[in-house]
Design a protein around this motif. Structure first.
Motif, PDB file in Angstrom:
ATOM      1  N   THR A  81      67.466 -57.978  89.412  1.00  0.00           N
ATOM      2  CA  THR A  81      66.580 -57.136  89.844  1.00  0.00           C
ATOM      3  C   THR A  81      66.799 -55.282  89.210  1.00  0.00           C
ATOM      4  OG1 THR A  81      67.035 -57.171  92.119  1.00  0.00           O
ATOM      5  CG2 THR A  81      66.713 -58.887  91.337  1.00  0.00           C
ATOM      6  N   PHE A  82      65.020 -55.160  90.161  1.00  0.00           N
ATOM      7  CA  PHE A  82      64.593 -54.074  89.539  1.00  0.00           C
ATOM      8  C   PHE A  82      65.457 -53.251  90.620  1.00  0.00           C
ATOM      9  CE2 PHE A  82      61.452 -55.705  87.007  1.00  0.00           C
ATOM     10  CZ  PHE A  82      61.208 -54.276  85.797  1.00  0.00           C
ATOM     11  N   GLY A  83      66.094 -52.012  89.951  1.00  0.00           N
ATOM     12  CA  GLY A  83      66.926 -51.316  90.487  1.00  0.00           C
ATOM     13  C   GLY A  83      68.440 -51.222  90.487  1.00  0.00           C
ATOM     14  N   VAL A  84      69.650 -50.802  91.834  1.00  0.00           N
ATOM     15  CA  VAL A  84      71.028 -50.672  91.438  1.00  0.00           C
ATOM     16  C   VAL A  84      71.856 -52.054  92.108  1.00  0.00           C
ATOM     17  CG1 VAL A  84      72.533 -49.565  92.017  1.00  0.00           C
ATOM     18  CG2 VAL A  84      70.760 -48.261  91.069  1.00  0.00           C
ATOM     19  N   ASP A  85      72.905 -52.761  91.195  1.00  0.00           N
ATOM     20  CA  ASP A  85      73.228 -53.734  91.763  1.00  0.00           C
ATOM     21  C   ASP A  85      74.659 -53.204  92.150  1.00  0.00           C
ATOM     22  OD1 ASP A  85      74.493 -56.080  92.221  1.00  0.00           O
ATOM     23  OD2 ASP A  85      73.645 -56.939  91.492  1.00  0.00           O
ATOM     24  N   THR A  86      75.133 -53.242  92.638  1.00  0.00           N
ATOM     25  CA  THR A  86      76.509 -52.399  93.323  1.00  0.00           C
ATOM     26  C   THR A  86      77.771 -53.923  93.365  1.00  0.00           C
ATOM     27  OG1 THR A  86      76.282 -52.215  95.264  1.00  0.00           O
ATOM     28  CG2 THR A  86      75.524 -50.904  94.648  1.00  0.00           C
ATOM     29  N   ARG A  87      77.458 -54.828  92.753  1.00  0.00           N
ATOM     30  CA  ARG A  87      78.296 -56.440  93.411  1.00  0.00           C
ATOM     31  C   ARG A  87      79.989 -56.063  92.533  1.00  0.00           C
ATOM     32  NH1 ARG A  87      75.482 -60.998  91.203  1.00  0.00           N
ATOM     33  NH2 ARG A  87      74.283 -59.353  90.218  1.00  0.00           N
ATOM     34  N   PHE A  88      79.888 -55.537  91.618  1.00  0.00           N
ATOM     35  CA  PHE A  88      80.966 -55.031  90.291  1.00  0.00           C
ATOM     36  C   PHE A  88      81.034 -53.583  90.512  1.00  0.00           C
ATOM     37  CE2 PHE A  88      77.473 -57.661  87.715  1.00  0.00           C
ATOM     38  CZ  PHE A  88      78.445 -58.968  88.340  1.00  0.00           C
ATOM     39  N   GLN A  89      80.647 -52.491  91.572  1.00  0.00           N
ATOM     40  CA  GLN A  89      81.683 -51.193  91.928  1.00  0.00           C
ATOM     41  C   GLN A  89      83.237 -51.213  91.841  1.00  0.00           C
ATOM     42  OE1 GLN A  89      79.771 -49.219  94.368  1.00  0.00           O
ATOM     43  NE2 GLN A  89      81.067 -47.277  94.802  1.00  0.00           N
ATOM     44  N   VAL A  97      72.358 -52.421  86.557  1.00  0.00           N
ATOM     45  CA  VAL A  97      71.041 -50.419  86.623  1.00  0.00           C
ATOM     46  C   VAL A  97      69.561 -51.808  85.671  1.00  0.00           C
ATOM     47  CG1 VAL A  97      69.063 -49.302  86.847  1.00  0.00           C
ATOM     48  CG2 VAL A  97      71.859 -49.337  87.491  1.00  0.00           C
ATOM     49  N   ARG A  98      68.975 -52.090  86.388  1.00  0.00           N
ATOM     50  CA  ARG A  98      67.232 -52.588  86.129  1.00  0.00           C
ATOM     51  C   ARG A  98      65.962 -51.637  86.175  1.00  0.00           C
ATOM     52  NH1 ARG A  98      65.018 -57.328  83.201  1.00  0.00           N
ATOM     53  NH2 ARG A  98      67.178 -58.767  84.350  1.00  0.00           N
ATOM     54  N   ASN A  99      65.840 -51.299  85.137  1.00  0.00           N
ATOM     55  CA  ASN A  99      64.293 -50.653  84.988  1.00  0.00           C
ATOM     56  C   ASN A  99      63.608 -50.673  84.589  1.00  0.00           C
ATOM     57  OD1 ASN A  99      65.175 -49.939  82.918  1.00  0.00           O
ATOM     58  ND2 ASN A  99      65.078 -47.303  83.314  1.00  0.00           N
ATOM     59  N   SER A 100      62.483 -50.223  84.482  1.00  0.00           N
ATOM     60  CA  SER A 100      61.208 -50.425  82.909  1.00  0.00           C
ATOM     61  C   SER A 100      61.610 -50.859  81.353  1.00  0.00           C
ATOM     62  CB  SER A 100      60.079 -50.059  83.429  1.00  0.00           C
ATOM     63  OG  SER A 100      60.120 -48.066  83.456  1.00  0.00           O
ATOM     64  N   GLU A 101      62.765 -49.988  80.922  1.00  0.00           N
ATOM     65  CA  GLU A 101      63.128 -50.480  79.773  1.00  0.00           C
ATOM     66  C   GLU A 101      64.339 -51.534  79.420  1.00  0.00           C
ATOM     67  OE1 GLU A 101      64.602 -46.575  77.187  1.00  0.00           O
ATOM     68  OE2 GLU A 101      64.133 -45.766  79.641  1.00  0.00           O
ATOM     69  N   GLY A 102      64.665 -51.972  80.670  1.00  0.00           N
ATOM     70  CA  GLY A 102      65.902 -52.796  80.407  1.00  0.00           C
ATOM     71  C   GLY A 102      66.489 -52.731  81.407  1.00  0.00           C
ATOM     72  N   VAL A 103      68.165 -53.258  81.343  1.00  0.00           N
ATOM     73  CA  VAL A 103      69.393 -53.829  82.092  1.00  0.00           C
ATOM     74  C   VAL A 103      70.331 -52.460  80.886  1.00  0.00           C
ATOM     75  CG1 VAL A 103      70.936 -55.520  83.257  1.00  0.00           C
ATOM     76  CG2 VAL A 103      68.830 -56.053  82.715  1.00  0.00           C
TER      77      VAL A 103
END
Length: 192
Positions: A81-89, A97-103
């Motif tokens: 989803t939009f925002g920062v995904d920390t599952r793989f840290q 990160v997903r933003n308006s440009e892409g992933v």
């Protein structure tokens, strides 16, 4: 001294030592004590030799450092989803990160000294615990001693439709050297 000029055997330290070596002490100890002493000496010698044998065997096994894979699957583009995904840290040292440009995938290494920054959800920024460098949600530095933005890992879609990240291939943005690789194919999945 005796008439021949030597020390007599009946007097002194030497005579006492010779008397003990001849077995005078053996008659005074019970047989159970002698068995316990023999077992203790035997166990000590065998233990010493066993430990040395295992140290010898250790040299036949390499001391290899097994590092995590640099290429791995992280799921489908629709999983993010939009925002920062920390599952793989923790496992892979990346943030997706997903933003308006892409992933895209940010490699979680501060460009100041290489520490791992933390994602502060309430402040909407990455913050390095070592010296206070701050990065926005896209990994671009805006405070602290960090000289440039965090690197992005190579990202692409596999034939199976899953997203593949390769942390061995990093994309750099360095304004001091006039390098900007963030727009290249592989640095971001556009329209994903």
């Amino acid at each position: 001294m005796n008439e021949s000029g030597g020390v007599s055997e009946s007097k002194g330290f030497l005579s006492n030592l010779l008397g003990k070596l001849k077995g005078a002490d053996k008659d005074q100890l019970p047989p159970e004590v002698r068995k316990v002493r023999r077992r203790l000496v035997t166990a000590s010698v065998l233990g010493f030799l066993g430990v040395n044998f295992f140290m010898f065997l250790r040299f036949f096994f390499p001391r290899a450092l097994f590092e995590p894979k640099t290429t791995f699957l992280i799921g489908y583009p629709a999983d993010f989803t939009f925002g920062v995904d920390t599952r793989f840290q923790q496992n892979a040292r990346i943030w997706v990160v997903r933003n308006s440009e892409g992933v895209f995938a940010i490699y979680a290494r501060c460009t100041h000294l290489g520490c791992t920054p933390d994602w502060k959800e309430g402040e909407n920024k990455f913050k390095c615990p070592c010296h206070g460098s701050g990065y926005d949600s896209e990994g671009v530095n805006f405070e602290g001693p960090a000289p440039r933005p965090m690197d992005r890992a190579h990202i692409e879609v596999a034939p199976s439709g899953q997203v593949v990240v390769d942390t061995a291939r990093l994309y750099v943005r360095d304004p001091f050297r006039n390098i900007d690789q963030f727009g290249e194919d592989g640095a971001i999945l556009r329209g994903a």
